[in-house]
Design a protein around this motif. Sequence first.
Motif, mmCIF file in Angstrom:
data_model
loop_
_atom_site.group_PDB
_atom_site.id
_atom_site.type_symbol
_atom_site.label_atom_id
_atom_site.label_comp_id
_atom_site.label_asym_id
_atom_site.label_seq_id
_atom_site.Cartn_x
_atom_site.Cartn_y
_atom_site.Cartn_z
ATOM 1 N N GLY A 85 5.003 16.885 -2.138
ATOM 2 C CA GLY A 85 3.756 16.389 -2.715
ATOM 3 C C GLY A 85 4.005 15.371 -3.814
ATOM 4 N N LEU A 86 5.028 15.634 -4.654
ATOM 5 C CA LEU A 86 5.316 14.690 -5.733
ATOM 6 C C LEU A 86 5.750 13.344 -5.175
ATOM 7 C CD1 LEU A 86 7.121 17.011 -8.296
ATOM 8 C CD2 LEU A 86 4.898 15.903 -8.554
ATOM 9 N N GLY A 87 6.570 13.372 -4.128
ATOM 10 C CA GLY A 87 6.967 12.114 -3.510
ATOM 11 C C GLY A 87 5.781 11.404 -2.912
ATOM 12 N N ALA A 88 4.958 12.155 -2.180
ATOM 13 C CA ALA A 88 3.804 11.559 -1.512
ATOM 14 C C ALA A 88 2.838 10.947 -2.520
ATOM 15 C CB ALA A 88 3.097 12.616 -0.670
ATOM 16 N N TYR A 89 2.445 11.758 -3.509
ATOM 17 C CA TYR A 89 1.475 11.251 -4.480
ATOM 18 C C TYR A 89 2.089 10.197 -5.386
ATOM 19 C CZ TYR A 89 -2.481 14.221 -3.422
ATOM 20 O OH TYR A 89 -3.564 14.793 -2.817
ATOM 21 N N GLY A 90 3.394 10.326 -5.670
ATOM 22 C CA GLY A 90 4.038 9.298 -6.479
ATOM 23 C C GLY A 90 3.905 7.938 -5.818
ATOM 24 N N SER A 91 4.225 7.905 -4.537
ATOM 25 C CA SER A 91 4.084 6.647 -3.808
ATOM 26 C C SER A 91 2.640 6.198 -3.756
ATOM 27 C CB SER A 91 4.624 6.809 -2.380
ATOM 28 O OG SER A 91 5.998 6.565 -2.339
ATOM 29 N N ALA A 92 1.751 7.125 -3.436
ATOM 30 C CA ALA A 92 0.340 6.763 -3.287
ATOM 31 C C ALA A 92 -0.221 6.189 -4.593
ATOM 32 C CB ALA A 92 -0.463 7.984 -2.855
ATOM 33 N N ILE A 93 0.101 6.839 -5.701
ATOM 34 C CA ILE A 93 -0.445 6.406 -6.986
ATOM 35 C C ILE A 93 0.180 5.097 -7.434
ATOM 36 C CG2 ILE A 93 -0.524 6.984 -9.434
ATOM 37 C CD1 ILE A 93 -0.796 9.927 -8.546
ATOM 38 N N LEU A 94 1.503 4.978 -7.296
ATOM 39 C CA LEU A 94 2.143 3.760 -7.764
ATOM 40 C C LEU A 94 1.721 2.540 -6.949
ATOM 41 C CD1 LEU A 94 5.722 5.087 -8.588
ATOM 42 C CD2 LEU A 94 4.028 4.206 -10.193
ATOM 43 N N THR A 95 1.517 2.730 -5.637
ATOM 44 C CA THR A 95 1.079 1.586 -4.845
ATOM 45 C C THR A 95 -0.424 1.364 -4.985
ATOM 46 O OG1 THR A 95 0.864 3.021 -2.906
ATOM 47 C CG2 THR A 95 2.895 1.740 -3.105
ATOM 48 N N GLY A 96 -1.177 2.478 -5.094
ATOM 49 C CA GLY A 96 -2.626 2.344 -5.127
ATOM 50 C C GLY A 96 -3.163 1.948 -6.487
ATOM 51 N N HIS A 97 -2.751 2.673 -7.547
ATOM 52 C CA HIS A 97 -3.310 2.413 -8.876
ATOM 53 C C HIS A 97 -2.525 1.382 -9.661
ATOM 54 C CE1 HIS A 97 -6.276 5.499 -8.437
ATOM 55 N NE2 HIS A 97 -5.404 6.477 -8.375
ATOM 56 N N PHE A 98 -1.236 1.238 -9.360
ATOM 57 C CA PHE A 98 -0.405 0.380 -10.197
ATOM 58 C C PHE A 98 0.203 -0.792 -9.452
ATOM 59 C CE2 PHE A 98 -0.723 2.886 -13.933
ATOM 60 C CZ PHE A 98 -0.814 4.209 -13.514
ATOM 61 N N ASP A 99 -0.240 -0.967 -8.200
ATOM 62 C CA ASP A 99 0.148 -2.170 -7.448
ATOM 63 C C ASP A 99 1.637 -2.391 -7.309
ATOM 64 O OD1 ASP A 99 -2.726 -4.121 -8.373
ATOM 65 O OD2 ASP A 99 -2.185 -3.199 -6.464
ATOM 66 N N GLN A 100 2.404 -1.312 -7.305
ATOM 67 C CA GLN A 100 3.837 -1.491 -7.092
ATOM 68 C C GLN A 100 4.101 -1.697 -5.605
ATOM 69 O OE1 GLN A 100 6.203 -1.627 -9.505
ATOM 70 N NE2 GLN A 100 4.353 -1.689 -10.766
ATOM 71 N N SER A 101 5.247 -2.282 -5.291
ATOM 72 C CA SER A 101 5.585 -2.409 -3.873
ATOM 73 C C SER A 101 5.963 -1.029 -3.353
ATOM 74 C CB SER A 101 6.751 -3.388 -3.685
ATOM 75 O OG SER A 101 7.969 -2.687 -3.726
ATOM 76 N N PRO A 102 5.682 -0.765 -2.072
ATOM 77 C CA PRO A 102 5.930 0.576 -1.529
ATOM 78 C C PRO A 102 7.380 1.019 -1.677
ATOM 79 C CG PRO A 102 4.588 -0.689 -0.023
ATOM 80 C CD PRO A 102 5.033 -1.642 -1.085
ATOM 81 N N LEU A 103 8.309 0.091 -1.515
ATOM 82 C CA LEU A 103 9.714 0.459 -1.616
ATOM 83 C C LEU A 103 10.053 0.884 -3.041
ATOM 84 C CD1 LEU A 103 12.030 0.637 0.309
ATOM 85 C CD2 LEU A 103 12.733 -1.663 -0.318
ATOM 86 N N VAL A 104 9.554 0.114 -4.010
ATOM 87 C CA VAL A 104 9.789 0.466 -5.414
ATOM 88 C C VAL A 104 9.161 1.813 -5.722
ATOM 89 C CG1 VAL A 104 9.159 -0.126 -7.775
ATOM 90 C CG2 VAL A 104 10.057 -1.887 -6.254
ATOM 91 N N ALA A 105 7.934 2.010 -5.212
ATOM 92 C CA ALA A 105 7.245 3.280 -5.470
ATOM 93 C C ALA A 105 8.040 4.446 -4.898
ATOM 94 C CB ALA A 105 5.851 3.236 -4.848
ATOM 95 N N LEU A 106 8.553 4.265 -3.681
ATOM 96 C CA LEU A 106 9.334 5.325 -3.057
ATOM 97 C C LEU A 106 10.561 5.654 -3.885
ATOM 98 C CD1 LEU A 106 10.136 5.738 0.662
ATOM 99 C CD2 LEU A 106 12.011 5.682 -0.925
ATOM 100 N N LEU A 107 11.286 4.617 -4.293
ATOM 101 C CA LEU A 107 12.507 4.854 -5.056
ATOM 102 C C LEU A 107 12.197 5.479 -6.413
ATOM 103 C CD1 LEU A 107 14.427 1.601 -4.103
ATOM 104 C CD2 LEU A 107 14.952 3.937 -3.385
ATOM 105 N N ALA A 108 11.141 4.975 -7.052
ATOM 106 C CA ALA A 108 10.788 5.516 -8.359
ATOM 107 C C ALA A 108 10.401 6.990 -8.244
ATOM 108 C CB ALA A 108 9.638 4.711 -8.970
ATOM 109 N N SER A 109 9.592 7.318 -7.233
ATOM 110 C CA SER A 109 9.186 8.722 -7.053
ATOM 111 C C SER A 109 10.403 9.588 -6.782
ATOM 112 C CB SER A 109 8.216 8.854 -5.879
ATOM 113 O OG SER A 109 7.112 8.025 -6.065
#
Lengths: 335, 290, 254
Positions: A85-109
Amino acid sequence: MTAPTSPAAIADPPPSITAARARRSRHGVTLAFALALAVLPLVLPNAWTFDVAIRVAANATLAIGLNLLIGYCGQISLGHAGFFGLGAYGSAILTGHFDQSPLVALLASALVVGVLAQLVAGAILRLQGHYLAMATLGFGIIVSIVLTNEAGLTGGPDGMPVTDFAIFGLRITGEGRWYWIFAALLIAAIVAAGNIVDSPAGRALRALHGSEIAARVVGIDTAAHKTRVFVLSAVVTAILGSLTAHYMGFITPGVASFHKSVELVTMVVVGGMASIWGSVVGAALLSLLPELLAGLDGFETVAFGVILVATMIFLPRGIVPSLAARLTARGGEPC
Amino acid sequence: MSTFLQLLFSGLTVGATYAMAALGFSLVYNASGVINFAQGEFIMLGGMFAAALTAVGLPLPAAIAVAVVAVAVVGLLVDRLAIEPARDADVISLVIVTIGVSMILRGSVEIGLGKGSHALRHFSGETPIAVMGATILPQSLWVMAVTGAVVAALALFFGRTRLGKGILATAHNRLAAQLVGVDVATVLLLAFGLSAALGAVGGILIAPIATTSYDAGVMLGLKGFVAATLGGLGSGVGAVAGGVILGLIETFTAGYLSSAYKDAVPFVLVLVILVVRPRGLFGLGPSTRV
Amino acid sequence: MLTVENLTRTFGGVTAVSDVSFEVAKGTIHAVIGPNGAGKTTLFNLVTGVYTPTRGSIRFEGQEIGGLAPEKLARRGISRTFQNLQVSMNLSALENVMTGAHLGLRSGLLAAMVRWPGIAKRDAELRDRAADLLRFVGCGDHVNAEARSMSYGALKRLEIARALAADPRILFLDEPAAGLNHTETHEIEELIAELGASGITVVLVEHDMKLVMNVSDRIVVLDYGKKLAEGTPAEIRVNPDVVAAYLGAESEGV
């Protein structure tokens, strides 16, 4: 002084050769499986079957990661869906609310989950048995409650949409493209896990499962090893969470629920503890089950439960190891 | 002051329910070393059976009696069919077995009685009683009184009767118990039956207040497990203390801090306890010889 | 090589080891004997890091090691076997022995995942060396066996092979002959003698007097947690305090 060795034993090849042969045949099986996965899209009739295949592949990868912790290393986790869930929502929030690229969001999460797993492991991995089960269960449920309550970020119990995944500008949409990603990940997991098991690191994990004090007196830092495999399986789980979120386009807090954690453990335990192919089998079986019983909610739950109980009673080591043991026993080896 | 009292009554009521659940866990753990993840379903079954029986016209006392006996029988069956065959397996296998059992029970109720919620009639009416500026439901008094009576009865049973002492002996040392003639398999069977009955009673008591449905057992069971861990796995006193303390902390947190995170409280508590003092308030530490 | 000074360990109200001091010279076989409950295994567990001393010091090659964890002691070349058998039954015999040499290998997870060069080669060498060690301790028949299919006597020897895999500087054997029959005990005796002859320092706890007398260079006798006597086998054999403490164990052939 040494006990007389039989002539046959002297003629045996050195164990390193035997082990190398076994390794080559394992690689052969993996290669055959990879080829089968490569060819599979040609026979899958429609998008729905691709979806099923993707879910099996994703679950199998998750199960392999978790099996390293539960089966090989002998720990328990009833809260791994929390990492998902943390990985999923981390990606979802970083790409959705903070406009990060999906790859960056995945790595950051994945990084955040890794750090969190390290902290959690440090606190709880010295617990054993039921206490460890309870601690991991508590962790997972806390994550799931937080995800449900922080509606501002996560959309609450109704969930939130997830943008498409893209690697360096190339958008990944549709079951066809996603299939390759999940299939590749599964093969990578099989290879990586096989390499770990067949190495000093893997031997250390299995040794500490068998006798922790014996492992310590030969110099194995059991706490460190347990922590590392816990973090590894958590990070793998988080990455799968991120990718699944992008694939489905939508996630709900249910992905982090206790029920999901139980599903993951079930795949490992039913398929076979300390067995990589067992995890694949377990994931396949338990991913296909909902498809067969679609719509019959109560029956699905009962069937799941019956499978769990029956496997633990009749095939206590899981399907693949128990069957393998039966087959080699019939091969005429003296008991 | 009246808010405090209101929360206190609420906390004690739900605490009594957790205490009953925790007692069921401790009982089975004591007899077999197994954590029965299906304990929550026994609680749910009690309430559901009683509700279903009154719905078809049985008078309340009869419905309660039949429901408790029926759930006790379910407990016996669970032990015979699922736990006993898997008894020598390792911890994780036993955890899986009991989780599987809980799924079978939950799914069966979903099939048999549907997904809706069912209400049980309050035992002595729904008129709240005014106490020092707060109100308390008669049902809450039932919950606390019956729980107290059950706890007292169990204390007598384990402290004074041969059978009760036999169960405790099995918990401490199975081999020694066998050597002095205690029949371990029967002890386990009785422990399961008794803990199922306890769960059913707890479920029936709380059903009028909380309503019940096929999935009501999951959270109750988990929280009961938490309460048992807080108080010390295997300790009867610990189970009751853990249950009451958990109920109070949870209710006061919901009342004064945040009701959204009410359900997280037990699990945060259990993580803290496991890190700081795993054996809980009253539990005995583990010991191994090299 | 090993100096134990005023070593004391209490558990609650019980003093298991009380003010014990002795020295083990490099390259010797040193035995610790005493009646049941004399504190021999506690002493062992103190020196090998399983317990922490209440008082006193333990010095190995000049450095204080009292209270260090077992995995740290392994780094200094200390190996041991267990009285109650601590074998990873889920592993094969070879793998158990291979874990003995764990410290010499690269054991990181990430390196393992990508098959870092050198890991496989050194593992293969270790596997063959482990087979040699198994044959050396008399488990040649079990080279390809799973640990769980081996007999008690074979497993005791497996533990010795595992302890040897680390090329230890000092080897602690905790009741190596316990539970073995006469033939097996004789084989263990020969094995220990061979180890001593090859230059490894050996400290053993043992009940079998014949074995102890035949194989040891020096003997320390414990009774009720205290050191009762120390000396060569010949000296201990005629020591009146030792004889008195063992009255009733004459059948063991002192």
